[in-house]
Design an enzyme around this catalytic site. Sequence first.
Site, mmCIF file in Angstrom:
data_model
loop_
_atom_site.group_PDB
_atom_site.id
_atom_site.type_symbol
_atom_site.label_atom_id
_atom_site.label_comp_id
_atom_site.label_asym_id
_atom_site.label_seq_id
_atom_site.Cartn_x
_atom_site.Cartn_y
_atom_site.Cartn_z
ATOM 1 N N TYR A 72 0.735 -1.222 0.071
ATOM 2 C CA TYR A 72 0.053 -0.020 -0.028
ATOM 3 C C TYR A 72 0.633 1.157 0.024
ATOM 4 O O TYR A 72 0.678 2.178 -0.773
ATOM 5 C CB TYR A 72 -0.866 -0.097 1.188
ATOM 6 C CG TYR A 72 -1.936 1.180 1.296
ATOM 7 C CD1 TYR A 72 -3.242 0.840 0.491
ATOM 8 C CD2 TYR A 72 -1.605 2.622 1.559
ATOM 9 C CE1 TYR A 72 -4.120 1.748 0.402
ATOM 10 C CE2 TYR A 72 -2.525 3.427 1.535
ATOM 11 C CZ TYR A 72 -3.624 3.350 0.942
ATOM 12 O OH TYR A 72 -4.619 4.058 0.721
ATOM 13 N N PHE A 124 -6.539 19.583 -25.114
ATOM 14 C CA PHE A 124 -7.154 18.396 -25.436
ATOM 15 C C PHE A 124 -8.562 18.353 -24.722
ATOM 16 O O PHE A 124 -8.677 19.279 -23.748
ATOM 17 C CB PHE A 124 -6.503 17.087 -25.025
ATOM 18 C CG PHE A 124 -7.127 15.709 -25.387
ATOM 19 C CD1 PHE A 124 -7.355 15.396 -26.401
ATOM 20 C CD2 PHE A 124 -7.665 15.091 -24.059
ATOM 21 C CE1 PHE A 124 -7.910 14.020 -26.672
ATOM 22 C CE2 PHE A 124 -8.277 13.689 -24.413
ATOM 23 C CZ PHE A 124 -8.352 13.372 -25.800
ATOM 24 N N ASP A 125 -9.460 17.522 -25.240
ATOM 25 C CA ASP A 125 -10.877 17.739 -24.485
ATOM 26 C C ASP A 125 -11.026 17.678 -22.988
ATOM 27 O O ASP A 125 -11.924 18.184 -22.394
ATOM 28 C CB ASP A 125 -11.677 16.862 -25.382
ATOM 29 C CG ASP A 125 -11.605 15.416 -25.655
ATOM 30 O OD1 ASP A 125 -10.501 15.044 -25.479
ATOM 31 O OD2 ASP A 125 -12.566 14.620 -25.694
ATOM 32 N N ASP A 214 1.378 19.355 -21.400
ATOM 33 C CA ASP A 214 0.733 17.962 -21.492
ATOM 34 C C ASP A 214 1.421 17.016 -22.340
ATOM 35 O O ASP A 214 1.503 17.401 -23.283
ATOM 36 C CB ASP A 214 -0.924 18.428 -21.876
ATOM 37 C CG ASP A 214 -1.610 17.294 -22.258
ATOM 38 O OD1 ASP A 214 -1.320 15.875 -21.968
ATOM 39 O OD2 ASP A 214 -2.985 17.348 -22.619
ATOM 40 N N ALA A 216 1.452 13.832 -22.940
ATOM 41 C CA ALA A 216 0.918 12.449 -23.475
ATOM 42 C C ALA A 216 2.065 11.736 -24.633
ATOM 43 O O ALA A 216 2.132 10.591 -24.510
ATOM 44 C CB ALA A 216 -0.665 12.459 -24.027
ATOM 45 N N LYS A 257 -0.383 6.583 -23.803
ATOM 46 C CA LYS A 257 0.208 6.746 -25.191
ATOM 47 C C LYS A 257 1.742 6.521 -25.139
ATOM 48 O O LYS A 257 2.066 5.158 -25.308
ATOM 49 C CB LYS A 257 -0.022 8.238 -25.452
ATOM 50 C CG LYS A 257 -1.559 8.723 -25.760
ATOM 51 C CD LYS A 257 -2.429 8.783 -24.591
ATOM 52 C CE LYS A 257 -3.428 9.352 -25.043
ATOM 53 N NZ LYS A 257 -4.577 9.534 -23.717
ATOM 54 N N HIS A 449 -19.227 13.915 -27.237
ATOM 55 C CA HIS A 449 -19.041 12.717 -28.111
ATOM 56 C C HIS A 449 -18.800 11.315 -27.733
ATOM 57 O O HIS A 449 -19.139 10.477 -28.687
ATOM 58 C CB HIS A 449 -17.580 13.274 -28.946
ATOM 59 C CG HIS A 449 -16.451 13.002 -28.303
ATOM 60 N ND1 HIS A 449 -16.171 13.403 -27.290
ATOM 61 C CD2 HIS A 449 -15.396 12.192 -28.759
ATOM 62 C CE1 HIS A 449 -14.699 13.218 -26.718
ATOM 63 N NE2 HIS A 449 -14.296 12.297 -27.582
HETATM 64 N N1 F0G Z 1 -3.887 15.007 -23.046
HETATM 65 C C1 F0G Z 1 -3.846 14.453 -24.103
HETATM 66 C C2 F0G Z 1 -3.047 15.352 -25.225
HETATM 67 C C3 F0G Z 1 -4.624 13.361 -24.710
HETATM 68 O O1 F0G Z 1 -4.576 12.865 -25.857
HETATM 69 C C4 F0G Z 1 -5.272 12.570 -23.727
HETATM 70 C C5 F0G Z 1 -6.328 11.491 -23.972
HETATM 71 C C6 F0G Z 1 -5.308 13.040 -22.255
HETATM 72 C C7 F0G Z 1 -4.489 14.272 -22.258
HETATM 73 C C8 F0G Z 1 -6.210 12.351 -21.224
HETATM 74 O O2 F0G Z 1 -5.397 11.273 -20.968
HETATM 75 O O3 F0G Z 1 -7.042 9.598 -21.585
HETATM 76 O O4 F0G Z 1 -5.350 9.131 -20.097
HETATM 77 O O5 F0G Z 1 -7.208 10.496 -19.324
HETATM 78 N N2 F0G Z 1 -6.517 11.067 -25.409
HETATM 79 C C9 F0G Z 1 -6.857 10.083 -25.789
HETATM 80 C C10 F0G Z 1 -7.135 10.133 -27.347
HETATM 81 C C11 F0G Z 1 -8.093 9.613 -25.205
HETATM 82 O O6 F0G Z 1 -7.607 9.249 -28.002
HETATM 83 O O7 F0G Z 1 -6.357 11.181 -27.944
HETATM 84 P P1 F0G Z 1 -6.343 9.995 -20.473
#
Ligand code: F0G
Length: 457
Positions: A72, A124-125, A214, A216, A257, A449
């Site tokens: 833990y 990102f969304d 960010d 990813a 990613k 979406h």
């Molecule tokens: N930032 C970026 C640039 C992303 O592309 C994503 C996720 C996230 C943050 C959020 O990360 O999914 O681990 O919570 N992108 C995926 C996509 C979902 O299909 O582009 P997450």
Amino acid sequence: MELPFAESWKIKMVEPIRKSTREEREQWMKESFYNVFQLRSDQVYIDLITDSGTGAMSDRQWAAMMLGDESYAGASSFFNLKNTITRLTGFEYVIPTHQGRAAENVLFSYLVHEGDIVPGNSHFDTTKGHIEGRKAIALDCTIDEAKNTQLEIPFKGNVDCRKLEKALKDFGDKIPFIIVTITNNTAGGQPVSMANLMEVRELADKYKKPVLFDSARFAENAYFIKTREIGYADKTIKEITHEMFSLADGMTMSAKKDGIVNMGGFIATRLQDWYDGAKGYCVQYEGYLTYGGMNGRDMNALAVGLDENTEFDVLQTRIHQVEYLAQKLDEYGIPYQRPAGGHAIFVDASKVLTHVPKEEFPAQTLTIELFLEAGIRGCEIGYILADRDPVTRENRFGGLDLLRLAIPRRVYTDNHMNVVAAALKNVFDRRESITRGVKIAWEAPLMRHFTVKLEKL
Ligand code: F0G
């Protein structure tokens, strides 16, 4: 004769996939309300809905899982992960979270407040969602060139520093930090140059603001810097990675990613203030500080994944496949965001389905057509994803309307890419006959979406 290019790995385990009939696919699309997120994966032949969490782990990653420490508190797996992140990025403080958006949630709970403005390149969304959900504004300062899909420039993900400086001047005290997304997913998986990251840093220092990456797809971004930016050809991906992160104060990471794990994420920072502020939210939302939202075994696999994916050969194999698909589309004359991105090809739906009005969502219509054609699942990165303006509640038609074909890491072969390209060509060849799109029957107020229900017109 020069030897042709080939993958930097061989395959040890395979997973069967199955074709379907057009009739079956018509039925499944209808049952899914013309939303590909509602399809079952066994209804899909080639799945390009995302490159997130869909990669194939290496034998070394699977081996590392067996050594996972599920304690833990104070698990050795946490220290494996933390030490790797610190070595790669220079960031001393690390908080694991269950995925990228959880990292955003934890950090933004501390940093973002009502009325704030968070400028950056295209958010990102989920990032936008976590900002707008806190009644703050995500201000897009991406370069205008990113909107012209046919313009070929090496760093189309860059921040427009004039827009950024204007924001810093106009809204100074409302800005908690600047965010730079590497690579810029929304603009087409387009990279940000080191020179641009340096310029952002200079502005941040001038206006005394911290910078968050960010991250990813940071490794893909480093690959593009090495192969496209003057002065970096002889540097290793790890050296470039270190230099990129030296220009930021912290990072949120979706490890699904460029970490090549199926689930996971983290926050890393050099600022003790951010770490101390975020800590409590991690415990509240994710879990104790040495596991956040992750299993010990997954932290171990992530540590190996980060190390492997910051090696040139791995990234070259990856990007080569994306470029291979792009070349096929070039052959067929299908327009996409140029040049090819790091993780995906973004087909410019507004230039393909020219008879479908924007109110009927051309990119979503193209996504549906590609699935009906061959069982290939892409994903709309367009007007449906863009959600409504939080103030006017109008659809946001200002951005690009794209069909994203995101390629999972180490999963499909170039033969699969041939199928994708041919299926798209078939749809492209009958584009003149596609004149109607879809209309929204039901939608969620935010991030619609995933769950939107559509009707075919
Ligand atoms: N930032 C970026 C640039 C992303 O592309 C994503 C996720 C996230 C943050 C959020 O990360 O999914 O681990 O919570 N992108 C995926 C996509 C979902 O299909 O582009 P997450």
